[in-house]
Write an enzyme that holds these catalytic residues in place. Structure first.
Site, PDB file in Angstrom:
ATOM      1  N   ASP A  33      63.886  19.680  52.195  1.00  0.00           N
ATOM      2  CA  ASP A  33      63.031  19.259  52.012  1.00  0.00           C
ATOM      3  C   ASP A  33      62.983  17.873  51.318  1.00  0.00           C
ATOM      4  O   ASP A  33      62.176  17.597  50.585  1.00  0.00           O
ATOM      5  CB  ASP A  33      61.712  20.169  51.465  1.00  0.00           C
ATOM      6  CG  ASP A  33      61.677  21.676  52.241  1.00  0.00           C
ATOM      7  OD1 ASP A  33      61.704  21.427  53.609  1.00  0.00           O
ATOM      8  OD2 ASP A  33      61.334  22.412  51.583  1.00  0.00           O
ATOM      9  N   LYS A  36      64.442  14.163  54.739  1.00  0.00           N
ATOM     10  CA  LYS A  36      65.474  14.001  55.808  1.00  0.00           C
ATOM     11  C   LYS A  36      64.647  13.491  57.344  1.00  0.00           C
ATOM     12  O   LYS A  36      65.135  12.618  57.816  1.00  0.00           O
ATOM     13  CB  LYS A  36      66.239  15.213  56.285  1.00  0.00           C
ATOM     14  CG  LYS A  36      66.825  15.829  55.170  1.00  0.00           C
ATOM     15  CD  LYS A  36      67.892  17.084  55.634  1.00  0.00           C
ATOM     16  CE  LYS A  36      66.971  18.146  55.740  1.00  0.00           C
ATOM     17  NZ  LYS A  36      66.235  18.849  54.657  1.00  0.00           N
ATOM     18  N   GLY A  60      61.747  22.254  58.646  1.00  0.00           N
ATOM     19  CA  GLY A  60      60.621  21.591  58.782  1.00  0.00           C
ATOM     20  C   GLY A  60      60.841  20.244  58.684  1.00  0.00           C
ATOM     21  O   GLY A  60      61.006  19.800  57.256  1.00  0.00           O
ATOM     22  N   HIS A  61      60.883  19.288  59.561  1.00  0.00           N
ATOM     23  CA  HIS A  61      61.132  17.949  59.231  1.00  0.00           C
ATOM     24  C   HIS A  61      60.033  17.079  59.515  1.00  0.00           C
ATOM     25  O   HIS A  61      59.570  17.012  60.701  1.00  0.00           O
ATOM     26  CB  HIS A  61      62.397  17.536  59.951  1.00  0.00           C
ATOM     27  CG  HIS A  61      63.790  18.188  59.665  1.00  0.00           C
ATOM     28  ND1 HIS A  61      64.878  17.910  60.077  1.00  0.00           N
ATOM     29  CD2 HIS A  61      64.209  19.070  58.509  1.00  0.00           C
ATOM     30  CE1 HIS A  61      65.732  18.910  59.444  1.00  0.00           C
ATOM     31  NE2 HIS A  61      65.257  19.358  58.667  1.00  0.00           N
ATOM     32  N   GLN A 241      68.265  21.976  56.070  1.00  0.00           N
ATOM     33  CA  GLN A 241      68.272  22.547  54.687  1.00  0.00           C
ATOM     34  C   GLN A 241      69.010  21.511  53.847  1.00  0.00           C
ATOM     35  O   GLN A 241      68.902  20.253  54.041  1.00  0.00           O
ATOM     36  CB  GLN A 241      68.947  23.907  54.712  1.00  0.00           C
ATOM     37  CG  GLN A 241      68.131  24.995  55.481  1.00  0.00           C
ATOM     38  CD  GLN A 241      68.325  24.771  57.116  1.00  0.00           C
ATOM     39  OE1 GLN A 241      69.364  24.997  57.483  1.00  0.00           O
ATOM     40  NE2 GLN A 241      66.897  24.771  57.668  1.00  0.00           N
ATOM     41  N   ARG A 322      56.239  24.779  46.586  1.00  0.00           N
ATOM     42  CA  ARG A 322      57.769  24.435  46.306  1.00  0.00           C
ATOM     43  C   ARG A 322      57.802  24.322  44.900  1.00  0.00           C
ATOM     44  O   ARG A 322      56.793  23.790  44.226  1.00  0.00           O
ATOM     45  CB  ARG A 322      58.136  22.972  47.086  1.00  0.00           C
ATOM     46  CG  ARG A 322      58.312  23.221  48.739  1.00  0.00           C
ATOM     47  CD  ARG A 322      58.611  22.022  49.126  1.00  0.00           C
ATOM     48  NE  ARG A 322      58.656  21.665  50.596  1.00  0.00           N
ATOM     49  CZ  ARG A 322      58.374  20.705  51.250  1.00  0.00           C
ATOM     50  NH1 ARG A 322      58.173  19.429  50.531  1.00  0.00           N
ATOM     51  NH2 ARG A 322      58.486  20.764  52.500  1.00  0.00           N
TER      52      ARG A 322
HETATM   53  P1  GDP Z   1      62.808  17.453  55.140  1.00  0.00           P
HETATM   54  O1  GDP Z   1      62.826  18.947  55.546  1.00  0.00           O
HETATM   55  O2  GDP Z   1      63.868  16.819  54.327  1.00  0.00           O
HETATM   56  O3  GDP Z   1      62.655  16.602  56.386  1.00  0.00           O
HETATM   57  O4  GDP Z   1      61.551  17.094  54.425  1.00  0.00           O
HETATM   58  P2  GDP Z   1      59.899  17.628  54.591  1.00  0.00           P
HETATM   59  O5  GDP Z   1      59.570  17.056  55.771  1.00  0.00           O
HETATM   60  O6  GDP Z   1      59.992  18.958  54.565  1.00  0.00           O
HETATM   61  O7  GDP Z   1      59.673  17.435  53.234  1.00  0.00           O
HETATM   62  C1  GDP Z   1      59.217  15.899  52.844  1.00  0.00           C
HETATM   63  C2  GDP Z   1      57.788  15.695  52.538  1.00  0.00           C
HETATM   64  O8  GDP Z   1      57.713  14.381  51.834  1.00  0.00           O
HETATM   65  C3  GDP Z   1      57.021  15.470  53.958  1.00  0.00           C
HETATM   66  O9  GDP Z   1      55.689  15.848  53.632  1.00  0.00           O
HETATM   67  C4  GDP Z   1      57.176  13.845  54.113  1.00  0.00           C
HETATM   68  O10 GDP Z   1      56.107  13.297  54.804  1.00  0.00           O
HETATM   69  C5  GDP Z   1      57.056  13.588  52.426  1.00  0.00           C
HETATM   70  N1  GDP Z   1      57.565  12.246  52.281  1.00  0.00           N
HETATM   71  C6  GDP Z   1      58.891  11.778  52.617  1.00  0.00           C
HETATM   72  N2  GDP Z   1      59.309  10.624  51.945  1.00  0.00           N
HETATM   73  C7  GDP Z   1      58.353  10.358  51.123  1.00  0.00           C
HETATM   74  C8  GDP Z   1      58.004   9.538  49.971  1.00  0.00           C
HETATM   75  O11 GDP Z   1      58.714   8.788  49.697  1.00  0.00           O
HETATM   76  N3  GDP Z   1      56.912   9.755  49.215  1.00  0.00           N
HETATM   77  C9  GDP Z   1      56.097  10.527  49.302  1.00  0.00           C
HETATM   78  N4  GDP Z   1      55.062  10.633  48.419  1.00  0.00           N
HETATM   79  N5  GDP Z   1      56.210  11.440  50.217  1.00  0.00           N
HETATM   80  C10 GDP Z   1      57.177  11.555  51.316  1.00  0.00           C
HETATM   81  P1  IMO Z   2      64.785  21.866  55.617  1.00  0.00           P
HETATM   82  O1  IMO Z   2      65.471  21.316  56.998  1.00  0.00           O
HETATM   83  C1  IMO Z   2      64.018  24.214  52.348  1.00  0.00           C
HETATM   84  C2  IMO Z   2      65.361  28.439  52.322  1.00  0.00           C
HETATM   85  C3  IMO Z   2      63.939  29.682  52.585  1.00  0.00           C
HETATM   86  C4  IMO Z   2      65.016  30.605  51.577  1.00  0.00           C
HETATM   87  C5  IMO Z   2      66.460  30.455  52.037  1.00  0.00           C
HETATM   88  C6  IMO Z   2      66.869  31.536  53.168  1.00  0.00           C
HETATM   89  O2  IMO Z   2      63.091  21.680  56.076  1.00  0.00           O
HETATM   90  O3  IMO Z   2      65.142  21.229  54.629  1.00  0.00           O
HETATM   91  P2  IMO Z   2      66.291  31.389  55.748  1.00  0.00           P
HETATM   92  O4  IMO Z   2      65.125  31.551  56.596  1.00  0.00           O
HETATM   93  O5  IMO Z   2      66.975  30.210  56.131  1.00  0.00           O
HETATM   94  O6  IMO Z   2      67.177  32.607  55.914  1.00  0.00           O
HETATM   95  O7  IMO Z   2      65.970  31.446  54.029  1.00  0.00           O
HETATM   96  O8  IMO Z   2      66.501  28.948  52.445  1.00  0.00           O
HETATM   97  N1  IMO Z   2      65.341  27.337  53.246  1.00  0.00           N
HETATM   98  C7  IMO Z   2      64.581  25.983  53.296  1.00  0.00           C
HETATM   99  N2  IMO Z   2      64.233  25.354  52.033  1.00  0.00           N
HETATM  100  N3  IMO Z   2      63.772  23.347  53.508  1.00  0.00           N
HETATM  101  C8  IMO Z   2      64.615  24.042  54.460  1.00  0.00           C
HETATM  102  O9  IMO Z   2      65.033  23.249  55.425  1.00  0.00           O
HETATM  103  C9  IMO Z   2      64.893  25.226  54.672  1.00  0.00           C
HETATM  104  N4  IMO Z   2      65.435  26.296  55.474  1.00  0.00           N
HETATM  105  C10 IMO Z   2      65.578  27.351  54.786  1.00  0.00           C
HETATM  106  O10 IMO Z   2      63.064  29.051  51.654  1.00  0.00           O
HETATM  107  O11 IMO Z   2      64.908  30.417  50.361  1.00  0.00           O
HETATM  108 MG    MG Z   3      61.567  20.538  55.308  1.00  0.00          MG
END
Ligand code: GDP
Ligand code: IMO
Ligand code: MG
Length: 443
Positions: A33, A36, A60-61, A241, A322
Site C-alpha cells: 500500500d 504503487k 489493491g492498487h 504487496q 491500516r
Molecule cells: P498500492 O497498493 O501500493 O497501490 O497502494 P494503495 O492504492 O492500496 O494505497 C495508497 C493510497 O494512497 C491510495 O488511496 C492512493 O490514492 C493514495 N495516495 C497515493 N499517493 C498519495 C499521496 O502522495 N498523497 C496522498 N494523500 N494519497 C496518496
Molecule cells: P498491495 O499490492 C498490504 C497482507 C494481508 C496480511 C498478509 C497475508 O495493495 O500493496 P494474504 O491474503 O496475502 O495471504 O495476507 O499480507 N497483504 C497486504 N497488505 N497491501 C497488500 O497488497 C497486501 N496483500 C496482502 O493484510 O497481513
Molecule cells: Mg494496496
C-alpha cells in the site's frame, strides 16, 4: 581471466542480448500500500506493456484520474493509459474477480487489452474456504485478506494447481477436479467446514464457463515480453504487496505467500536478469501495515490516528484500518538491499504536514544493544524498540506543489535525509493521490 577481459565479454553479451527497449521492475518497499498504483499509472505513459508478476487479488492498487478512482486488484495499473496488460504465470488469479474487474473498466469506456498466461494458477472456491477456515483456527492470526492466496500457492508448489489453460479444456479440467476434489473435501471437513462447496456448486461447469469467457486472453507472457523488448517496446513489471510481506525475506509468518521483491519478477515472468534496466521502489513518507505482525515504529496514539485519517489509510481490498507509524529507515535500508533499487518514489509526503517534530527511526534497541539492520528472527524483530532522529516539520499546504522548489525547506530536508539514509535517489515525490500531485526531480 583478467577482470578487464571478463568485463569486455560481459559487455559484448550485454550489447548483443540487450535491446534498447526499457525493462523496469517496480516494487513496494515496505508492507504494501505504498502507492504503487499511482506511480505505475504515471510511469505507464512511457511503457507499452505493464505486467503483474506475483500475488493475486489480495492486492489493491489505486489509480486516481480526475474525479474517477479505480481500485485494481488483478488488472495491471497501466490500464487507464491503454498499455498492453499482462498477468504472468506467477500470479494466482481468481478468474471471476478478474472478469468482473475487466467489465467494470470496459463499462467506464476503458479499452482493456489483456493477456493472461496459460500457466497462471487459478484460485478456486476451496482455496478461499480453506484460507478462511485456517485463519479462524489460528490462535495467532496473520490477518490474511481471505482471498485464498496462500492455499492457491500451496497447490502450485505441490503440483495440484488448476491452470488458466485447463479452464479451456473440459476433459482435462474434469479429470483434474476428480483427482483433487476428495483431498479438498477432506481438508475442509477436517477444519470443520462444509465440504459440499467442492462439488455441489457445479465447479466444472462454472469454471469451464469462465474459461470460455477468458479464452481469447490466454497467452504466453514470457514470449510476449521477450518479443516486446526485442521489438524495442518498453515493459514495466508491477509488483504487488511489499518487501516485508515477502514469503522469504518478510516478517514470517506475518507475510503473504509470494516472492514480492524485484528479483522475483525475472523468475516469475521468464525474462533474463540481464534485461533489467531500472528497479523502482515505492516508499511512503511514513509506514503502514494492514493485518497482523510486528512494526516497530507503530503509533497507537493521536499521531497514528491523524496519519490514518489524513492519509485515508483503510485497506483498498478489505477496508480494514491500516496501522500507521513513523518512517523506518532500518527497514528502508533492508528493502534497498533486497530489491537493488536504482531509484525511488516517495509518496504521501502531504500526510506529514502539520506534524512537528517528524521522527525517523534510524536504529533499533534490543536487549540493551543498538542495531542498525533488522534481525532475522521475527520474534526478535517484535522486541525491537525504535531509536529516533527528529526532523523539524512544516505547516504549509504542499498538495499543490508542482516543483521541488515549491516545497518548504523542512519538507525538502526530510526528503534529502531519507535519501541519505537509504542511499538511493528519490526521483519522484508524491503530494496527493492525483496524477498532477507529483513532483519529478529531474536534474
Ligand atoms: P498500492 O497498493 O501500493 O497501490 O497502494 P494503495 O492504492 O492500496 O494505497 C495508497 C493510497 O494512497 C491510495 O488511496 C492512493 O490514492 C493514495 N495516495 C497515493 N499517493 C498519495 C499521496 O502522495 N498523497 C496522498 N494523500 N494519497 C496518496
Ligand atoms: P498491495 O499490492 C498490504 C497482507 C494481508 C496480511 C498478509 C497475508 O495493495 O500493496 P494474504 O491474503 O496475502 O495471504 O495476507 O499480507 N497483504 C497486504 N497488505 N497491501 C497488500 O497488497 C497486501 N496483500 C496482502 O493484510 O497481513
Ligand atoms: Mg494496496
Amino acid at each position: 581471466m583478467a577482470i578487464g577481459a571478463a568485463l569486455a565479454i560481459t559487455t559484448v553479451i550485454y550489447v548483443v542480448g540487450h535491446p534498447t527497449a526499457m525493462f523496469t521492475i517496480l516494487t513496494g518497499a515496505q508492507f504494501g500500500d505504498e502507492g504503487k498504483g499511482k506511480v505505475i499509472d504515471l510511469l505507464a505513459e512511457n511503457y507499452d506493456v505493464v505486467v503483474r508478476f506475483q500475488g493475486g487479488d489480495n492486492a489493491g492498487h489505486t489509480v486516481v484520474v480526475g474525479d474517477k478512482t479505480y481500485k485494481l486488484h488483478l488488472v495491471p495499473s497501466g490500464a487507464i493509459l491503454g498499455a498492453r496488460l499482462l498477468i504472468g504465470p506467477g500470479v494466482v488469479v481468481n478468474p471471476k474477480v478478474l472478469y468482473d474487474e475487466v467489465n467494470v473498466l470496459k463499462s467506464e469506456g476503458i479499452k482493456v487489452d489483456l493477456g493472461i498466461d496459460a500457466k497462471t494458477s487459478i484460485i478456486m472456491p476451496y482455496h478461499i474456504e480453506l484460507d478462511k477456515l485456517r485463519e479462524n483456527a489460528r490462535s495467532q492470526k496473520i490477518g490474511t485478506t481471505n482471498r485464498g492466496i496462500g492455499f492457491a500457492y500451496v497447490d502450485k508448489f505441490s503440483r495440484e494447481e488448476i491452470q488458466m489453460q485447463d479452464l479451456t479444456d473440459p476433459l482435462l479440467l474434469e479429470e483434474k477436479l476428480k483427482e483433487i476434489a476428495p483431498a479438498k473435501e477432506k481438508a475442509i471437513s477436517d477444519m470443520g467446514g462444509d465440504p459440499s462447496i467442492v462439488r455441489d456448486r457445479g465447479l466444472l461447469k462454472e469454471y469451464l464457463d469462465i474459461g470460455e469467457k477468458l479464452k481469447d486472453n490466454v497467452t504466453d507472457v514470457s514470449l510476449e515480453i521477450n518479443l516486446a523488448l526485442e521489438d524495442e517496446r518498453n515493459v514495466l513489471a508491477e509488483g504487488a504487496q511489499g518487501a516485508f510481506l515477502d514469503i522469504i525475506h518478510g516478517t514470517q509468518k506475518f507475510v503473504t505467500s509470494s516472492f514480492t521483491t524485484a528479483g522475483s519478477a525475472c523468475a516469475n515472468l521468464g525474462v533474463g536478469p540481464v534485461m533489467v534496466d531500472n528497479v523502482v521502489g515505492v516508499i511512503k513518507a511514513y509506514i503502514t501495515r494492514v493485518g497482523e505482525g510486528p512494526m516497530p515504529t507503530e503509533l497507537k496514539d493521536e499521531i497514528g490516528l491523524k496519519m490514518r485519517e489524513k492519509g485515508g489509510e483503510y485497506g483498498t481490498t478489505t477496508g480494514r484500518a491500516r496501522r500507521c507509524g513513523w518512517f523506518d529507515a532500518v527497514l528502508g535500508l533492508k528493502s534497498v538491499f533486497l530489491n537493488g533499487y536504482t531509484e525511488m518514489a516517495l509518496t504521501k509526503l502531504d500526510v506529514l504536514t502539520g506534524l512537528d517534530p517528524i521522527k525517523i527511526c534510524v536504529a533499533y534497541e534490543i536487549g540493551g544493544e543498538t542495531i542498525d539492520y533488522p534481525p532475522e528472527s521475527t520474534s526478535d524483530f517484535a522486541r525491537c524498540k525504535p531509536l529516533y532522529e527528529d526532523m523539524p516539520g512544516w505547516t504549509e499546504d504542499i498538495t499543490n506543489a508542482k516543483s521541488y522548489d515549491d516545497l518548504p525547506e523542512n519538507a525538502r530536508s526530510y526528503v534529502e535525509r531519507l535519501e541519505d539514509l537509504l542511499g538511493v535517489d528519490i526521483s519522484a515525490v508524491s503530494v496527493g493521490p492525483a496524477r498532477d500531485q507529483t513532483i519529478f526531480r529531474e536534474e
